[in-house]
Design an enzyme around this catalytic site. Structure first.
Site, PDB file in Angstrom:
ATOM      1  N   GLN A 188      30.952  12.474  35.636  1.00 44.08           N
ATOM      2  CA  GLN A 188      30.567  11.243  36.485  1.00 44.08           C
ATOM      3  C   GLN A 188      32.087  10.760  37.279  1.00 44.08           C
ATOM      4  O   GLN A 188      33.065  11.323  36.966  1.00 44.08           O
ATOM      5  CB  GLN A 188      30.170  10.121  35.515  1.00 44.08           C
ATOM      6  N   ASN A 190      34.066   8.583  37.647  1.00 44.92           N
ATOM      7  CA  ASN A 190      35.342   7.884  37.114  1.00 44.92           C
ATOM      8  C   ASN A 190      35.928   8.811  36.136  1.00 44.92           C
ATOM      9  O   ASN A 190      37.197   8.259  35.567  1.00 44.92           O
ATOM     10  CB  ASN A 190      35.024   6.722  36.314  1.00 44.92           C
ATOM     11  N   LYS A 191      35.481   9.956  35.824  1.00 45.23           N
ATOM     12  CA  LYS A 191      36.032  10.880  34.610  1.00 45.23           C
ATOM     13  C   LYS A 191      37.063  11.574  35.253  1.00 45.23           C
ATOM     14  O   LYS A 191      37.290  12.039  36.496  1.00 45.23           O
ATOM     15  CB  LYS A 191      35.021  11.602  33.959  1.00 45.23           C
ATOM     16  N   ASN A 192      37.865  12.348  34.421  1.00 47.54           N
ATOM     17  CA  ASN A 192      39.057  13.131  34.576  1.00 47.54           C
ATOM     18  C   ASN A 192      38.701  14.323  35.541  1.00 47.54           C
ATOM     19  O   ASN A 192      39.456  14.547  36.334  1.00 47.54           O
ATOM     20  CB  ASN A 192      39.806  13.638  33.494  1.00 47.54           C
TER      21      ASN A 192
END
Ligand SMILES: *Cc1c(COP(=O)(O)O)cnc(C)c1O
Length: 422
Positions: A188, A190-192
Site C-alpha cells: 500500500q 504508506n509502506k516501504n
C-alpha cells in the site's frame, strides 16, 4: 525554525522510469491479467520469484492488499469460530479485522518498550483455544522473534507475522516474515515498497502455500494458467494481483534495500544527534541492524510532556509527528468497532457464536495497561525516505527546542525496564 517535513510515503519517492517502463510493457503486451492474456503475462510471477529470493523462502503469493493477505492466511490456516487469535495492542485495524472476519476472537497482548508483542504477556494470554499468534512488526522494527517462536513452539501454535510496516527488516540476520508459519506484507502507498495497493504472502510450507493460492481467489489453486480442481479446496476471496500492480511492485522490491538503507541511515543520524537530550529516550530495538527505519519513536517522561513536545514539533513543521495515543486505528482503544464489539452481521457474530462464549474479549482502554502508559508518553515521527542532511539537522533542532521547553522533571527514567533505547 520551521521546516516542511516530506510526506511519509517511503516507496513513492523512489518511483522512476523503471516502474514506468514496466507498466508500459504490461499495456503494450495487452496482458493485464496475471494468469493469461493476449501475450503470456509475466510480472506477477516475476514478483513472486523475486520475493522468494529476496526473503529466502520457498513460496510467495502476490495478492491485492495486506488486508487481503491476512484474510487469505486466516482461511488457509483454518481460523474460525472457537479460535482465539493473539494480537498486540499496537497494530493496524486490518490485523484485528482479519480475525473478526474469520469469526474468531482477537485477544490483545501487551507491547513492551520495543513497541512489539511482549513475549511474557503472550505466554500468559495463551489458552487451549489459542489457534494463532500474530506478531506485528510495527513501525519498521522487528519483534523478538526468538522469544515469540519459543512460546509458540512450546504450545504448538502457528504464527502469522504481519510485516506490513516492516518490509525489508530482519531479526538476527533473517528477513521478517520467514520465522512464522506464514508472513504477510503490504504494498500500500504508506509502506516501504509500494504499488499503491498490493500484498504478499510468504511461507516455506508447500501445503499452506497451496491453500493460500486457493483461498486468495477461487477456492481451488491456480497452476500455470488454469485452476486445478485436484488441488486444495476451500472458499476463495477474489484477491488476485493485477499485472499492472505487479509490474510496479517488482521494481519496488528491487529498490527496497536502498529505500531501507536511506531511512535507517537518516533515523540513526537523527538519534545520534539527539542522544543525551534530557528527558528523551527512544524505543528499544530488538535488533538495531534489522530496523527498516521508517519511523522514530521517542519515549518521554510523562503524558503532559509528550503532549507539549508533539504540539511544538507539529507547529515547527514536523506535521506528521503524533503522540501514539492519538495514532488512530493503530491503537486498540481507538478502534470503535473493536471496543464496541460491533458484529459482522445481525446474528451478532463473531461475538455471539456459541463456540466463542468462553473467550472474553475486553478491548476498552485499560485492557493493556502497560501499553496504555507507554502510548500516552510516546511520540512517533515518520522518517521520510529521501531526507537530505539539512532536513535531518532541522528535525534535530526542532526536537531539541521542543524538549528544552518541556520543563523536564527528572523521574525514575523514561524507559521502562531501566534500559536505554538503542
Ligand atoms: C497497512 C497494514 C496492513 C494492511 O495492508 P493494506 O495493504 O493496507 O490492506 C496490515 N497490517 C499492518 C500492520 C499495516 O500497517
Amino acid at each position: 525554525m520551521k521546516i516542511r517535513w516530506p510526506e511519509p510515503f517511503p516507496g513513492a519517492y523512489w518511483l522512476d522510469e523503471r516502474e514506468e517502463q514496466a507498466v508500459l510493457d504490461v499495456l503494450r503486451r495487452r496482458s493485464l491479467f496475471r494468469f493469461y492474456g493476449v501475450k503470456k503475462p509475466k510480472y506477477a510471477a516475476m514478483l513472486e520469484r523475486t520475493a522468494c529470493k529476496f526473503y529466502g523462502v520457498k513460496h510467495a503469493l502476490a495478492v491485492n492488499s495486506g488486508t487481503g493477505a491476512l484474510a487469505t492466511a486466516m482461511t488457509a490456516l483454518g481460523i474460525g469460530p472457537g479460535c482465539e487469535v493473539i494480537i498486540p495492542a499496537f497494530f493496524w485495524v486490518s490485523t484485528v479485522g482479519a480475525a473478526v472476519h474469520a469469526n474468531a476472537i482477537p485477544v490483545l497482548c501487551e507491547v513492551d518498550d520495543s513497541f512489539c508483542m511482549e513475549p511474557q504477556d503472550l505466554a500468559r494470554k495463551i489458552t487451549r483455544r489459542t489457534k494463532l499468534i500474530v506478531p506485528v512488526h510495527m513501525a519498521g522494527v522487528p519483534c523478538d522473534m526468538k522469544a515469540i517462536m519459543a512460546v509458540a513452539q512450546k504450545h504448538g501454535i502457528p504464527v502469522l507475522e504481519d510485516c506490513a510496516q516492516a518490509n525489508g527488516a530482519s531479526f538476527q540476520g533473517q528477513k521478517l516474515g520467514t520465522f512464522g508459519t506464514l508472513g504477510i506484507f503490504s504494498l500500500q502507498w504508506n509502506k516501504n515498497a509500494t504499488a499503491g495497493e498490493g500484498g504478499l504472502i510468504v511461507t516455506n510450507d508447500a501445503k499452506l502455500y497451496e491453500r493460500c493460492n486457493a483461498a486468495h481467489d477461487l477456492g481451488i489453486p491456480w497452476v500455470g494458467s488454469a485452476p486445478d480442481p485436484a488441488g486444495a479446496v476451500t472458499w476463495g476471496g477474489g484477491r488476485r494481483m493485477s499485472e499492472l500492480t505487479a509490474a510496479v511492485a517488482v521494481q519496488q522490491l528491487k529498490k527496497l534495500p536502498a529505500i531501507v538503507r536511506h531511512m535507517r541511515g537518516s533515523k540513526q543520524r537523527i538519534k545520534a544527534a539527539l542522544a543525551g537530550t534530557p528527558g528523551l529516550c527512544f524505543r528499544r530495538l530488538n535488533d538495531a541492524a534489522g530496523d527498516a527505519g521508517p519511523f522514530l519513536i521517542m519515549v518521554l517522561d510523562g503524558e503532559a510532556e509528550a503532549r507539549r513536545v508533539v504540539q511544538q514539533m507539529q507547529a515547527a513543521g514536523l506535521a506528521s509527528a503524533v503522540r501514539l495515543s492519538d495514532y488512530g486505528l493503530h491503537i486498540y482503544y481507538n478502534v470503535q468497532q473493536l471496543v464496541g464489539k460491533v458484529p459482522l452481521s445481525p446474528a451478532g457474530n463473531p461475538w455471539s457464536l456459541p463456540q466463542n462464549q468462553q473467550s472474553a474479549g475486553n478491548y476498552g482502554k485499560g485492557a493493556c495497561p502497560r501499553s496504555d502508559a507507554l502510548f500516552a508518553r510516546s511520540i512517533l515521527l515518520p522518517i521520510p525516505s529521501r531526507l537530505v542532511p539539512r532536513q535531518e539537522e532541522a528535525a534535530v533542532q526542532i526536537i531539541k527546542a521542543a524538549m528544552g521547553s518541556a520543563k523536564h522533571k527528572p523521574g525514575p527514567g523514561p524507559c521502562i525496564d531501566g534500559r536505554a533505547g538503542t
